[in-house]
Design a protein around this motif. Structure first.
Motif, PDB file in Angstrom:
ATOM      1  N   ARG A 166      39.904  39.187  39.562  1.00 15.41           N
ATOM      2  CA  ARG A 166      39.636  38.138  40.541  1.00 15.41           C
ATOM      3  C   ARG A 166      40.906  37.533  41.112  1.00 15.41           C
ATOM      4  O   ARG A 166      41.033  37.349  42.317  1.00 15.41           O
ATOM      5  CB  ARG A 166      38.776  37.032  39.903  1.00 15.41           C
ATOM      6  CG  ARG A 166      37.333  37.422  39.686  1.00 15.41           C
ATOM      7  CD  ARG A 166      36.421  36.202  39.703  1.00 15.41           C
ATOM      8  NE  ARG A 166      36.691  35.317  38.575  1.00 15.41           N
ATOM      9  CZ  ARG A 166      36.003  35.348  37.425  1.00 15.41           C
ATOM     10  NH1 ARG A 166      35.040  36.229  37.253  1.00 15.41           N
ATOM     11  NH2 ARG A 166      36.274  34.506  36.458  1.00 15.41           N
ATOM     12  N   ASN A 167      41.885  37.212  40.223  1.00 16.64           N
ATOM     13  CA  ASN A 167      43.054  36.475  40.713  1.00 16.64           C
ATOM     14  C   ASN A 167      44.264  37.357  41.014  1.00 16.64           C
ATOM     15  O   ASN A 167      45.256  36.885  41.556  1.00 16.64           O
ATOM     16  CB  ASN A 167      43.441  35.373  39.733  1.00 16.64           C
ATOM     17  CG  ASN A 167      43.796  35.908  38.348  1.00 16.64           C
ATOM     18  OD1 ASN A 167      44.649  36.772  38.195  1.00 16.64           O
ATOM     19  ND2 ASN A 167      43.129  35.375  37.313  1.00 16.64           N
ATOM     20  N   TYR A 216      47.766  36.070  40.259  1.00 17.59           N
ATOM     21  CA  TYR A 216      48.267  34.820  40.829  1.00 17.59           C
ATOM     22  C   TYR A 216      47.818  33.621  39.976  1.00 17.59           C
ATOM     23  O   TYR A 216      47.004  33.754  39.057  1.00 17.59           O
ATOM     24  CB  TYR A 216      47.806  34.672  42.275  1.00 17.59           C
ATOM     25  CG  TYR A 216      48.538  35.601  43.210  1.00 17.59           C
ATOM     26  CD1 TYR A 216      49.769  35.248  43.757  1.00 17.59           C
ATOM     27  CD2 TYR A 216      48.004  36.856  43.541  1.00 17.59           C
ATOM     28  CE1 TYR A 216      50.447  36.107  44.604  1.00 17.59           C
ATOM     29  CE2 TYR A 216      48.684  37.717  44.387  1.00 17.59           C
ATOM     30  CZ  TYR A 216      49.908  37.339  44.913  1.00 17.59           C
ATOM     31  OH  TYR A 216      50.583  38.200  45.742  1.00 17.59           O
ATOM     32  N   SER A 255      45.801  31.160  39.483  1.00 12.15           N
ATOM     33  CA  SER A 255      44.524  30.457  39.568  1.00 12.15           C
ATOM     34  C   SER A 255      44.352  29.576  38.334  1.00 12.15           C
ATOM     35  O   SER A 255      44.993  29.799  37.298  1.00 12.15           O
ATOM     36  CB  SER A 255      43.380  31.464  39.651  1.00 12.15           C
ATOM     37  OG  SER A 255      43.276  32.178  38.430  1.00 12.15           O
ATOM     38  N   GLU A 305      41.932  29.557  36.204  1.00 17.00           N
ATOM     39  CA  GLU A 305      41.454  30.355  35.075  1.00 17.00           C
ATOM     40  C   GLU A 305      42.578  31.168  34.465  1.00 17.00           C
ATOM     41  O   GLU A 305      42.605  31.377  33.235  1.00 17.00           O
ATOM     42  CB  GLU A 305      40.312  31.279  35.526  1.00 17.00           C
ATOM     43  CG  GLU A 305      40.725  32.307  36.569  1.00 17.00           C
ATOM     44  CD  GLU A 305      39.568  33.121  37.114  1.00 17.00           C
ATOM     45  OE1 GLU A 305      38.416  32.884  36.692  1.00 17.00           O
ATOM     46  OE2 GLU A 305      39.818  33.986  37.979  1.00 17.00           O
ATOM     47  N   HIS A 306      43.493  31.622  35.294  1.00 13.86           N
ATOM     48  CA  HIS A 306      44.620  32.389  34.778  1.00 13.86           C
ATOM     49  C   HIS A 306      45.541  31.495  33.954  1.00 13.86           C
ATOM     50  O   HIS A 306      45.956  31.855  32.844  1.00 13.86           O
ATOM     51  CB  HIS A 306      45.382  33.023  35.939  1.00 13.86           C
ATOM     52  CG  HIS A 306      46.396  34.043  35.520  1.00 13.86           C
ATOM     53  ND1 HIS A 306      47.222  34.688  36.415  1.00 13.86           N
ATOM     54  CD2 HIS A 306      46.739  34.519  34.285  1.00 13.86           C
ATOM     55  CE1 HIS A 306      48.005  35.524  35.760  1.00 13.86           C
ATOM     56  NE2 HIS A 306      47.738  35.431  34.485  1.00 13.86           N
ATOM     57  N   SER A 363      48.293  24.532  38.402  1.00 15.29           N
ATOM     58  CA  SER A 363      47.693  25.732  38.991  1.00 15.29           C
ATOM     59  C   SER A 363      47.971  25.769  40.484  1.00 15.29           C
ATOM     60  O   SER A 363      47.778  24.800  41.200  1.00 15.29           O
ATOM     61  CB  SER A 363      46.181  25.729  38.751  1.00 15.29           C
ATOM     62  OG  SER A 363      45.914  25.790  37.376  1.00 15.29           O
ATOM     63  N   LEU A 374      47.840  28.648  43.933  1.00 11.07           N
ATOM     64  CA  LEU A 374      47.603  29.964  44.503  1.00 11.07           C
ATOM     65  C   LEU A 374      48.646  30.210  45.575  1.00 11.07           C
ATOM     66  O   LEU A 374      48.827  29.390  46.470  1.00 11.07           O
ATOM     67  CB  LEU A 374      46.193  30.058  45.111  1.00 11.07           C
ATOM     68  CG  LEU A 374      45.052  30.124  44.098  1.00 11.07           C
ATOM     69  CD1 LEU A 374      43.722  30.061  44.841  1.00 11.07           C
ATOM     70  CD2 LEU A 374      45.119  31.392  43.280  1.00 11.07           C
TER      71      LEU A 374
END
Length: 219
Positions: free
Chosen positions: A184-185, A188, A190, A192-193, A216, A218
């Motif tokens: 999904r990310n 990058y 994000s 959640e990352h 966080s 992006l």
């Protein structure tokens, strides 16, 4: 909002003075994990007179579901294309700017293997800084162009080709380490990352020298 379409105005002008033109653009520069990739495409005067592929834009402006089709059209349109890579380990060892130069040199070497002679071309590089020459390239004529990926069709082609290749790699890495949600990310920053890094620590694919657990963002 109307999105400006990239054109071939600069390419056609430069190709009056040079037999070939190579356009380069990077993706993954701001990612927390995975390699940086640089797309490189070569066009000549006959290619510059062809219609720009439908939907071609800077990769950031192409919806994800359409990027693969646009990239395929871009590959068919240019005379030659390549993607060069520099790993997260190399980014940690030499810094992001030198890594961008190294990835570009590798992309140009791939073009050379397909019969392109970079020294005979004008190399259009998206941005305001020549990071190729400091990485050890010699004999090249490099022209940085701000917003080339937005305004120049050749640079847009390099951008979307590199983006599709890098996204595919990050999706493959997701299968290896799903906790970070790279499908999904794409590596990058994000939320959640960032959260996964705090919970699980970093992986061998993370850029360990970077600030990985800050706010966080992006890119």
């Amino acid at each position: 909002m109307t999105v400006a379409e990239p054109r071939l105005t600069l390419e056609r002008r430069l190709l009056r003075e040079h037999t070939t033109l190579i356009a380069c653009d990077e993706v993954g520069r701001g990612s927390l994990a995975g390699p940086v990739a640089v797309g490189a495409v070569m066009i000549d005067a006959p290619r510059s007179r062809k219609r720009v592929p439908q939907g071609l834009r800077d990769s950031k402006l192409v919806p994800e579901m359409r990027r693969a089709d646009v990239a395929a059209r871009a590959v068919s349109w240019v005379a030659a294309s390549a993607v060069g890579w520099a790993s997260s380990v190399e980014i940690d060892e030499i810094g992001i700017m030198r890594a961008l130069g190294l990835a570009t040199i590798r992309a140009l070497a791939d073009l050379r293997a397909h019969g392109v002679v970079p020294e005979e071309a004008i190399v259009v590089l998206d941005g305001n800084y020549d990071y190729i020459t400091p990485a050890g390239a010699t004999g090249l004529t490099v022209r940085p162009v701000i917003k080339a990926d937005r305004d120049c069709a050749s640079a847009a082609a390099a951008s979307v080709i590199a983006k599709v290749a890098r996204d595919a790699l990050m999706t493959d890495l997701h299968d290896e380490l799903p906790a970070y949600q790279w499908a999904r990310n794409k590596g990058y920053a994000s939320p959640e990352h960032r959260d996964a890094i705090r919970e699980h620590g970093i992986s061998p694919h993370h850029r360990a020298s970077w600030s990985l657990t800050g706010p966080s963002t992006l890119f």
